[in-house]
Design a protein around this motif. Structure first.
Motif, PDB file in Angstrom:
ATOM      1  N   ALA A 129       0.668  -1.363   0.119  1.00 59.48           N
ATOM      2  CA  ALA A 129       0.124   0.078   0.021  1.00 59.48           C
ATOM      3  C   ALA A 129       0.969   1.293   0.002  1.00 59.48           C
ATOM      4  O   ALA A 129       0.238   2.243  -0.504  1.00 59.48           O
ATOM      5  CB  ALA A 129      -0.922  -0.020   1.064  1.00 59.48           C
ATOM      6  N   GLY A 130       1.932   1.044   0.626  1.00 64.57           N
ATOM      7  CA  GLY A 130       2.858   2.389   0.711  1.00 64.57           C
ATOM      8  C   GLY A 130       2.812   3.329   1.492  1.00 64.57           C
ATOM      9  O   GLY A 130       2.040   2.950   2.581  1.00 64.57           O
ATOM     10  N   PRO A 131       3.527   4.464   1.622  1.00 63.87           N
ATOM     11  CA  PRO A 131       3.691   5.360   2.574  1.00 63.87           C
ATOM     12  C   PRO A 131       1.968   5.930   2.943  1.00 63.87           C
ATOM     13  O   PRO A 131       1.219   5.994   1.785  1.00 63.87           O
ATOM     14  CB  PRO A 131       4.372   6.649   1.846  1.00 63.87           C
ATOM     15  N   GLY A 132       1.905   6.005   4.286  1.00 62.53           N
ATOM     16  CA  GLY A 132       0.407   6.582   4.614  1.00 62.53           C
ATOM     17  C   GLY A 132      -0.497   5.134   5.042  1.00 62.53           C
ATOM     18  O   GLY A 132      -1.503   5.437   5.308  1.00 62.53           O
ATOM     19  N   ALA A 133      -0.146   3.943   4.584  1.00 57.82           N
ATOM     20  CA  ALA A 133      -0.979   2.714   4.989  1.00 57.82           C
ATOM     21  C   ALA A 133      -0.938   2.669   6.462  1.00 57.82           C
ATOM     22  O   ALA A 133       0.053   3.122   7.267  1.00 57.82           O
ATOM     23  CB  ALA A 133      -0.243   1.544   4.347  1.00 57.82           C
ATOM     24  N   PRO A 134      -2.072   2.114   7.140  1.00 64.55           N
ATOM     25  CA  PRO A 134      -2.174   2.237   8.404  1.00 64.55           C
ATOM     26  C   PRO A 134      -1.311   1.135   8.945  1.00 64.55           C
ATOM     27  O   PRO A 134      -0.638   0.239   8.664  1.00 64.55           O
ATOM     28  CB  PRO A 134      -3.560   1.857   8.525  1.00 64.55           C
ATOM     29  N   HIS A 135      -1.040   1.356  10.422  1.00 54.47           N
ATOM     30  CA  HIS A 135      -0.259   0.455  11.325  1.00 54.47           C
ATOM     31  C   HIS A 135      -1.375  -0.607  12.207  1.00 54.47           C
ATOM     32  O   HIS A 135      -0.472  -1.193  12.826  1.00 54.47           O
ATOM     33  CB  HIS A 135       0.692   1.254  12.181  1.00 54.47           C
ATOM     34  N   GLN A 136      -2.364  -0.439  11.901  1.00 55.55           N
ATOM     35  CA  GLN A 136      -3.557  -1.382  12.655  1.00 55.55           C
ATOM     36  C   GLN A 136      -4.285  -1.895  11.568  1.00 55.55           C
ATOM     37  O   GLN A 136      -4.790  -1.219  10.562  1.00 55.55           O
ATOM     38  CB  GLN A 136      -4.480  -0.597  13.709  1.00 55.55           C
ATOM     39  N   TRP A 137      -4.399  -3.451  11.665  1.00 51.39           N
ATOM     40  CA  TRP A 137      -5.160  -4.088  10.617  1.00 51.39           C
ATOM     41  C   TRP A 137      -5.903  -5.026  11.388  1.00 51.39           C
ATOM     42  O   TRP A 137      -5.943  -5.816  12.216  1.00 51.39           O
ATOM     43  CB  TRP A 137      -4.150  -4.779   9.756  1.00 51.39           C
ATOM     44  N   ARG A 138      -7.249  -5.250  10.521  1.00 51.17           N
ATOM     45  CA  ARG A 138      -8.058  -6.283  10.828  1.00 51.17           C
ATOM     46  C   ARG A 138      -8.086  -7.361   9.647  1.00 51.17           C
ATOM     47  O   ARG A 138      -8.356  -7.042   8.570  1.00 51.17           O
ATOM     48  CB  ARG A 138      -9.615  -5.625  10.960  1.00 51.17           C
ATOM     49  N   VAL A 139      -7.648  -8.524  10.238  1.00 52.52           N
ATOM     50  CA  VAL A 139      -7.590  -9.591   9.252  1.00 52.52           C
ATOM     51  C   VAL A 139      -8.530 -10.797   9.464  1.00 52.52           C
ATOM     52  O   VAL A 139      -8.935 -11.405  10.542  1.00 52.52           O
ATOM     53  CB  VAL A 139      -6.015 -10.295   9.387  1.00 52.52           C
ATOM     54  N   GLU A 140      -9.288 -11.273   8.524  1.00 53.97           N
ATOM     55  CA  GLU A 140     -10.379 -11.837   8.466  1.00 53.97           C
ATOM     56  C   GLU A 140      -9.982 -13.402   7.880  1.00 53.97           C
ATOM     57  O   GLU A 140      -9.672 -13.259   6.800  1.00 53.97           O
ATOM     58  CB  GLU A 140     -11.457 -11.509   7.713  1.00 53.97           C
ATOM     59  N   VAL A 141     -10.072 -14.471   8.759  1.00 58.27           N
ATOM     60  CA  VAL A 141      -9.773 -15.650   8.141  1.00 58.27           C
ATOM     61  C   VAL A 141     -10.874 -16.645   8.298  1.00 58.27           C
ATOM     62  O   VAL A 141     -11.890 -16.177   8.797  1.00 58.27           O
ATOM     63  CB  VAL A 141      -8.534 -16.297   9.042  1.00 58.27           C
ATOM     64  N   PRO A 142     -11.103 -17.780   7.743  1.00 54.14           N
ATOM     65  CA  PRO A 142     -12.067 -18.535   7.823  1.00 54.14           C
ATOM     66  C   PRO A 142     -12.436 -18.871   9.111  1.00 54.14           C
ATOM     67  O   PRO A 142     -13.586 -19.102   9.502  1.00 54.14           O
ATOM     68  CB  PRO A 142     -11.626 -19.931   7.132  1.00 54.14           C
ATOM     69  N   GLY A 143     -11.596 -18.837  10.121  1.00 54.10           N
ATOM     70  CA  GLY A 143     -11.932 -19.069  11.724  1.00 54.10           C
ATOM     71  C   GLY A 143     -12.402 -17.845  12.598  1.00 54.10           C
ATOM     72  O   GLY A 143     -12.783 -18.158  13.671  1.00 54.10           O
ATOM     73  N   GLY A 144     -12.556 -16.776  11.985  1.00 50.73           N
ATOM     74  CA  GLY A 144     -12.682 -15.442  12.618  1.00 50.73           C
ATOM     75  C   GLY A 144     -11.871 -14.298  12.235  1.00 50.73           C
ATOM     76  O   GLY A 144     -11.516 -14.039  11.264  1.00 50.73           O
ATOM     77  N   VAL A 145     -11.724 -13.472  13.053  1.00 44.08           N
ATOM     78  CA  VAL A 145     -11.165 -12.035  13.086  1.00 44.08           C
ATOM     79  C   VAL A 145     -10.033 -11.889  14.137  1.00 44.08           C
ATOM     80  O   VAL A 145     -10.186 -12.246  15.209  1.00 44.08           O
ATOM     81  CB  VAL A 145     -11.992 -10.754  13.064  1.00 44.08           C
TER      82      VAL A 145
END
Length: 299
Positions: A246-262
């Motif tokens: 994503a490059g400069p300015g991309a966030p440092h916190q992420w929400r990752v969805e996998v088949p088993g949850g988040v």
């Protein structure tokens, strides 16, 4: 007298484990025994096995205690095929839950526990929302292999991310391509890493960033285990790779969805460089015992 093994079954967003206690490291765990215990048809069934051992009882524990004398317990982790692994981001949360519920440790809420792993000491914070593990420093390898998952027509370049264990992250075009990938077999990596690697397939959500938090979907094939519903270190690697793309300015916190949850991922600076942390639930499902003499196994 029956040759039995007491165990507990636990999971973190569907990534499941057989957990056993062996403080003095006396039990012999062969690859054949571990694979039999993790077998979903003839055994207990799990993505891996975790043994709770005092760090002082293992050869690897000497380096762990030198790094942090407070790391009393070592997470002795094995993949479902009996091979060893350096670290497991979901497994370490489940491991700490197991230590607490079995009375092996008695932390207060908000306390941080130091846990020994083959990747070094990892700090896990206990909170009302679950468990957060500092995975430590991470490394980037932009010259990752070409990746060809079954069911994906065109091979894609992979990005190498190491968070204590090796990962290759691949960006796919859309949800249909992600869902159409067949991860029942390991994706072909060219060139193949000497130690192998976990492979993560990633697509962004409809809005890559919402309220300052990045959002992606992921599936994973873990070396030694196959496709799993979740992979903690893989989730961290996927978020790090997506931020890189994503490059400069991309966030440092992420929400990752996998088949088993988040699961939540956070990148943050430290004196030794940037660390990445993983936050999510850990559940213990049931406890029991298995007769090892009746367990179907080879080797």
């Amino acid at each position: 007298m029956a040759n039995t093994l007491d165990f507990t079954k636990g999971h973190g967003t569907g990534n499941d484990f057989v957990l056993i206690t062996d403080p003095a490291g006396e039990r012999v765990l062969t690859p054949g025994l571990i694979a039999a215990l993790c077998d979903r048809h003839f055994g207990i069934g799990a993505d891996g096995l975790i043994r709770a051992v005092r760090s002082e009882s293992l050869p690897a524990g000497e380096a762990i205690l030198a790094e942090d004398p407070g790391a009393e317990w070592f997470m002795d982790y094995y993949n479902a095929d009996g091979s060893t692994a350096e670290m497991c981001g979901n497994g370490i949360r489940v491991f700490v839950k197991y230590l607490i519920d079995t009375g092996l440790v008695t932390p207060v809420r908000g306390e941080t526990l130091a846990i020994g792993t083959r990747a070094g000491v990892r700090d896990v914070q206990v909170s009302a929302q679950g468990f957060a593990v500092d995975l430590g420093r991470w490394r980037l390898d932009e010259n990752g292999p070409l990746v060809h998952p079954r069911g994906v027509q065109v091979a894609r370049p992979g990005l190498g991310i190491n968070v204590g264990n090796p990962h290759v992250v691949v960006a796919l075009a859309d949800d249909s391509e992600l869902e159409g990938a067949d991860l029942s077999v390991a994706p072909i990596l060219d060139p193949a890493p000497p130690e192998g690697a976990n492979v993560e397939l990633v697509v962004p959500r409809a809005h890559l960033v919402q309220d300052g938090v990045g959002q992606i979907r992921m599936r994973v094939h873990e070396r030694g285990s196959g496709e799993t519903l979740s992979c903690g270190t893989g989730i961290a690697a996927a978020a790090l790779a997506t931020r890189h793309w994503a490059g400069p300015g991309a966030p440092h916190q992420w929400r990752v969805e996998v088949p088993g949850g988040v699961v939540a991922v956070r990148m943050f600076p430290t004196e030794e460089g940037e660390h990445v942390s993983l936050s999510g639930p850990a559940e213990l499902v049931y406890s029991g015992s298995v007769d090892l003499d009746r367990l179907r196994r080879e080797g």
